[in-house]
Design a protein around this motif. Sequence first.
Motif, PDB file in Angstrom:
ATOM      1  N   PRO A 135       0.827  -1.209   0.000  1.00  8.42           N
ATOM      2  CA  PRO A 135       0.000   0.000   0.000  1.00  8.42           C
ATOM      3  C   PRO A 135       0.860   1.258   0.000  1.00  8.42           C
ATOM      4  O   PRO A 135       1.976   1.270   0.517  1.00  8.42           O
ATOM      5  CB  PRO A 135      -0.805  -0.127   1.297  1.00  8.42           C
ATOM      6  N   CYS A 136       0.355   2.312  -0.605  1.00  3.59           N
ATOM      7  CA  CYS A 136       1.090   3.569  -0.699  1.00  3.59           C
ATOM      8  C   CYS A 136       0.117   4.730  -0.585  1.00  3.59           C
ATOM      9  O   CYS A 136      -1.101   4.559  -0.720  1.00  3.59           O
ATOM     10  CB  CYS A 136       1.862   3.647  -2.021  1.00  3.59           C
ATOM     11  N   ASN A 137       0.640   5.898  -0.316  1.00  2.81           N
ATOM     12  CA  ASN A 137      -0.173   7.101  -0.273  1.00  2.81           C
ATOM     13  C   ASN A 137       0.702   8.301  -0.581  1.00  2.81           C
ATOM     14  O   ASN A 137       1.822   8.151  -1.074  1.00  2.81           O
ATOM     15  CB  ASN A 137      -0.886   7.253   1.089  1.00  2.81           C
ATOM     16  N   GLU A 138       0.211   9.474  -0.257  1.00  2.00           N
ATOM     17  CA  GLU A 138       0.954  10.696  -0.581  1.00  2.00           C
ATOM     18  C   GLU A 138       2.318  10.738   0.103  1.00  2.00           C
ATOM     19  O   GLU A 138       3.279  11.278  -0.442  1.00  2.00           O
ATOM     20  CB  GLU A 138       0.125  11.906  -0.169  1.00  2.00           C
ATOM     21  N   ALA A 139       2.417  10.154   1.294  1.00  4.69           N
ATOM     22  CA  ALA A 139       3.677  10.170   2.045  1.00  4.69           C
ATOM     23  C   ALA A 139       4.511   8.927   1.776  1.00  4.69           C
ATOM     24  O   ALA A 139       5.728   9.017   1.587  1.00  4.69           O
ATOM     25  CB  ALA A 139       3.388  10.293   3.541  1.00  4.69           C
ATOM     26  N   ASP A 140       3.882   7.760   1.773  1.00  8.42           N
ATOM     27  CA  ASP A 140       4.599   6.495   1.563  1.00  8.42           C
ATOM     28  C   ASP A 140       4.758   6.251   0.064  1.00  8.42           C
ATOM     29  O   ASP A 140       3.868   5.703  -0.589  1.00  8.42           O
ATOM     30  CB  ASP A 140       3.842   5.333   2.218  1.00  8.42           C
ATOM     31  N   VAL A 141       5.913   6.657  -0.473  1.00  8.28           N
ATOM     32  CA  VAL A 141       6.118   6.612  -1.919  1.00  8.28           C
ATOM     33  C   VAL A 141       6.613   5.237  -2.366  1.00  8.28           C
ATOM     34  O   VAL A 141       7.225   4.490  -1.596  1.00  8.28           O
ATOM     35  CB  VAL A 141       7.135   7.688  -2.352  1.00  8.28           C
ATOM     36  N   CYS A 142       6.350   4.927  -3.611  1.00 10.74           N
ATOM     37  CA  CYS A 142       6.814   3.671  -4.210  1.00 10.74           C
ATOM     38  C   CYS A 142       8.251   3.833  -4.704  1.00 10.74           C
ATOM     39  O   CYS A 142       8.708   4.941  -4.959  1.00 10.74           O
ATOM     40  CB  CYS A 142       5.897   3.269  -5.362  1.00 10.74           C
ATOM     41  N   ASP A 143       8.939   2.716  -4.829  1.00 14.77           N
ATOM     42  CA  ASP A 143      10.354   2.724  -5.196  1.00 14.77           C
ATOM     43  C   ASP A 143      10.541   3.272  -6.611  1.00 14.77           C
ATOM     44  O   ASP A 143      10.213   2.605  -7.593  1.00 14.77           O
ATOM     45  CB  ASP A 143      10.916   1.300  -5.106  1.00 14.77           C
ATOM     46  N   PRO A 144      11.086   4.481  -6.749  1.00 13.91           N
ATOM     47  CA  PRO A 144      11.224   5.061  -8.095  1.00 13.91           C
ATOM     48  C   PRO A 144      12.310   4.393  -8.920  1.00 13.91           C
ATOM     49  O   PRO A 144      12.272   4.417 -10.146  1.00 13.91           O
ATOM     50  CB  PRO A 144      11.584   6.524  -7.801  1.00 13.91           C
ATOM     51  N   HIS A 145      13.297   3.766  -8.256  1.00  5.85           N
ATOM     52  CA  HIS A 145      14.394   3.140  -8.981  1.00  5.85           C
ATOM     53  C   HIS A 145      13.992   1.806  -9.601  1.00  5.85           C
ATOM     54  O   HIS A 145      14.781   1.204 -10.331  1.00  5.85           O
ATOM     55  CB  HIS A 145      15.593   2.948  -8.044  1.00  5.85           C
ATOM     56  N   LYS A 146      12.813   1.340  -9.296  1.00  7.32           N
ATOM     57  CA  LYS A 146      12.322   0.097  -9.888  1.00  7.32           C
ATOM     58  C   LYS A 146      11.158   0.354 -10.838  1.00  7.32           C
ATOM     59  O   LYS A 146      10.460  -0.570 -11.240  1.00  7.32           O
ATOM     60  CB  LYS A 146      11.895  -0.883  -8.791  1.00  7.32           C
ATOM     61  N   GLY A 147      10.930   1.612 -11.177  1.00  6.15           N
ATOM     62  CA  GLY A 147       9.855   1.938 -12.103  1.00  6.15           C
ATOM     63  C   GLY A 147       8.477   1.748 -11.509  1.00  6.15           C
ATOM     64  O   GLY A 147       7.523   1.440 -12.227  1.00  6.15           O
ATOM     65  N   LEU A 148       8.337   1.958 -10.190  1.00  2.00           N
ATOM     66  CA  LEU A 148       7.047   1.780  -9.516  1.00  2.00           C
ATOM     67  C   LEU A 148       6.326   3.111  -9.345  1.00  2.00           C
ATOM     68  O   LEU A 148       6.954   4.164  -9.198  1.00  2.00           O
ATOM     69  CB  LEU A 148       7.251   1.133  -8.137  1.00  2.00           C
ATOM     70  N   TYR A 149       5.019   3.060  -9.371  1.00  2.25           N
ATOM     71  CA  TYR A 149       4.196   4.235  -9.091  1.00  2.25           C
ATOM     72  C   TYR A 149       3.006   3.814  -8.236  1.00  2.25           C
ATOM     73  O   TYR A 149       2.688   2.621  -8.126  1.00  2.25           O
ATOM     74  CB  TYR A 149       3.710   4.877 -10.393  1.00  2.25           C
ATOM     75  N   CYS A 150       2.358   4.792  -7.611  1.00  2.00           N
ATOM     76  CA  CYS A 150       1.223   4.495  -6.732  1.00  2.00           C
ATOM     77  C   CYS A 150      -0.059   4.520  -7.555  1.00  2.00           C
ATOM     78  O   CYS A 150      -0.452   5.566  -8.096  1.00  2.00           O
ATOM     79  CB  CYS A 150       1.159   5.516  -5.592  1.00  2.00           C
ATOM     80  N   ASP A 151      -0.711   3.375  -7.661  1.00  2.00           N
ATOM     81  CA  ASP A 151      -1.943   3.237  -8.449  1.00  2.00           C
ATOM     82  C   ASP A 151      -3.150   3.444  -7.528  1.00  2.00           C
ATOM     83  O   ASP A 151      -3.438   2.614  -6.669  1.00  2.00           O
ATOM     84  CB  ASP A 151      -1.982   1.851  -9.092  1.00  2.00           C
ATOM     85  N   TYR A 152      -3.849   4.561  -7.712  1.00  2.00           N
ATOM     86  CA  TYR A 152      -4.994   4.903  -6.862  1.00  2.00           C
ATOM     87  C   TYR A 152      -6.326   4.497  -7.487  1.00  2.00           C
ATOM     88  O   TYR A 152      -7.389   4.852  -6.981  1.00  2.00           O
ATOM     89  CB  TYR A 152      -5.033   6.414  -6.608  1.00  2.00           C
ATOM     90  N   SER A 153      -6.302   3.753  -8.596  1.00  2.00           N
ATOM     91  CA  SER A 153      -7.523   3.492  -9.354  1.00  2.00           C
ATOM     92  C   SER A 153      -8.585   2.744  -8.555  1.00  2.00           C
ATOM     93  O   SER A 153      -9.785   2.898  -8.823  1.00  2.00           O
ATOM     94  CB  SER A 153      -7.186   2.712 -10.629  1.00  2.00           C
ATOM     95  N   GLU A 154      -8.186   1.941  -7.557  1.00  2.00           N
ATOM     96  CA  GLU A 154      -9.162   1.167  -6.794  1.00  2.00           C
ATOM     97  C   GLU A 154      -9.741   1.955  -5.622  1.00  2.00           C
ATOM     98  O   GLU A 154     -10.590   1.444  -4.896  1.00  2.00           O
ATOM     99  CB  GLU A 154      -8.502  -0.119  -6.266  1.00  2.00           C
ATOM    100  N   ASP A 155      -9.270   3.179  -5.422  1.00  2.00           N
ATOM    101  CA  ASP A 155      -9.755   3.981  -4.279  1.00  2.00           C
ATOM    102  C   ASP A 155     -10.554   5.176  -4.773  1.00  2.00           C
ATOM    103  O   ASP A 155     -10.402   6.293  -4.293  1.00  2.00           O
ATOM    104  CB  ASP A 155      -8.572   4.445  -3.431  1.00  2.00           C
ATOM    105  N   GLU A 156     -11.391   4.936  -5.757  1.00  4.14           N
ATOM    106  CA  GLU A 156     -12.238   5.996  -6.285  1.00  4.14           C
ATOM    107  C   GLU A 156     -13.449   6.210  -5.368  1.00  4.14           C
ATOM    108  O   GLU A 156     -14.006   5.244  -4.855  1.00  4.14           O
ATOM    109  CB  GLU A 156     -12.696   5.605  -7.693  1.00  4.14           C
ATOM    110  N   PRO A 157     -13.889   7.428  -5.089  1.00  2.17           N
ATOM    111  CA  PRO A 157     -13.385   8.693  -5.657  1.00  2.17           C
ATOM    112  C   PRO A 157     -12.397   9.415  -4.723  1.00  2.17           C
ATOM    113  O   PRO A 157     -11.971  10.516  -5.022  1.00  2.17           O
ATOM    114  CB  PRO A 157     -14.658   9.511  -5.780  1.00  2.17           C
ATOM    115  N   ARG A 158     -12.038   8.787  -3.608  1.00  5.03           N
ATOM    116  CA  ARG A 158     -11.190   9.471  -2.641  1.00  5.03           C
ATOM    117  C   ARG A 158      -9.752   9.608  -3.124  1.00  5.03           C
ATOM    118  O   ARG A 158      -9.117  10.629  -2.925  1.00  5.03           O
ATOM    119  CB  ARG A 158     -11.217   8.683  -1.316  1.00  5.03           C
ATOM    120  N   TYR A 159      -9.214   8.537  -3.764  1.00  5.89           N
ATOM    121  CA  TYR A 159      -7.826   8.502  -4.241  1.00  5.89           C
ATOM    122  C   TYR A 159      -6.854   8.854  -3.115  1.00  5.89           C
ATOM    123  O   TYR A 159      -5.983   9.705  -3.254  1.00  5.89           O
ATOM    124  CB  TYR A 159      -7.628   9.459  -5.426  1.00  5.89           C
TER     125      TYR A 159
END
Length: 328
Positions: free
Chosen positions: A59-83
Motif C-alpha cells: 500500500p502507498c499514499n501521498e507520504a509512503d512513496v513507491c520505489d522510483p528506482h524500480k519503475g514503480l508508481y502508486c496506483d490509486y484506481s481502486e480507491d475511487e473517488p477518494r484517491y
Amino acid sequence: SPPEQPGDKHSETGEVPQRKEVCRWPCRCPPVPACIPGVSLVKDGCGCCKVCAKQAGEPCNEADVCDPHKGLYCDYSEDEPRYETGVCAYLVAVGCELNGVYYPNGQTFQPNPLYKCLCVSGTIGCTPVFTSGLAGSPCARVTGRKKPGQSICGLGQHKKLQSTNYRLMSVYRRLPLVLKKNCLIQATPWTPCSRTCGIGISSRVTNDNRKCEMKKEKRLCFIQPCLTNMLKKIKIPKGKTCQPTFQLPTAEKLVFSGCATTQSYKLTFCGVCLDKRCCIPNKSKMITVQFECPNEGFFKWKMMWITSCVCQRICSVPGDIFSELKVL
C-alpha cells in the motif's frame, strides 16, 4: 440508525469524501531506517524524512512513496473517488533479455546462485545474495579435532551470517553479464567527455577489481583538438557531408594540468560534418599514459584511445547525465 458512510454521502450529495492528511509540518522525523538489500532509501512524499520505499503490491499514499528506482508508481484506481490509498505497481515498460531468456519488466530472477537480479525497463540490476563472512568471524576459529577451514558454527549462526554479511551493488548495465572469480562484473556506461575539445575526463562506476567493490573509475579523453583553423582544413570526401575521423600530421606530446607526456602520440580524433551532425567515439580501447611534471615527478593516467567514430544527429552536451534517456 447506522453512522453515515463516506460512500453514502457521495452517492446522495455528489460530494467527494475528504482525503486524510498524511503530511505534517514542520517535519518530525524518526531515525533513518536501514532498508533491506534491494529496497531504496528515499525521501517521503512530504519532502521531510528518509524512508524505505514501498515495493510492488504494497500500500502507498501521498507520504509512503513507491520505489522510483524500480519503475514503480502508486496506483490509486481502486480507491475511487477518494484517491487516498493506492497500491505500488510497475509502469508499462519493456522487459529484459539475458542469455536468451526473456524477463518481463519488474521481474526478479536469479541467474547465478550468488546474485539476485531485477529487470527494470530494459536494464538489469543485480545484488549479491550474500557475501560470506566466515573468514573473519568467530565461526572460522577451529579447535580440537575440527579439520582446517571447517566451520564451528551451527545452522542458525550460518543463517545469521548470510543475512547480515552482504555488499549492495546497485549499478545497472545493458551489456552481457560476466562472472569473474565469483564476482558478477557490472559497470555503468562511461560519461561523455567533460570537454568537446582538448583533454577532458570521463568516469564510470564498476566493480571490476580484486575486491569486487563498486568504485568510481576515471580516464582521460581527447575527442578533438582546440584548433579551429585545423578543423577547417579537414578534407571531406567528395559526395559526403562528414569525415568521421582524422589525425594530426605528426605525433605530439599531450599536456594535462601543466604536465607533458613522456612519449609522443599520434591520436585519432573524431571529425567534422558540414551539416548539423556531430561525430562521437564509436570504438575505443584503454591505454596508460605517463606524464612528467616540472620539478614534481611523474604520474600515470588511463586514457581512451579512439579507434573509430560515428557521425549522428543526436549530440549530447558534456556533463549531461540524462543524455542516454530516450522517449518511448
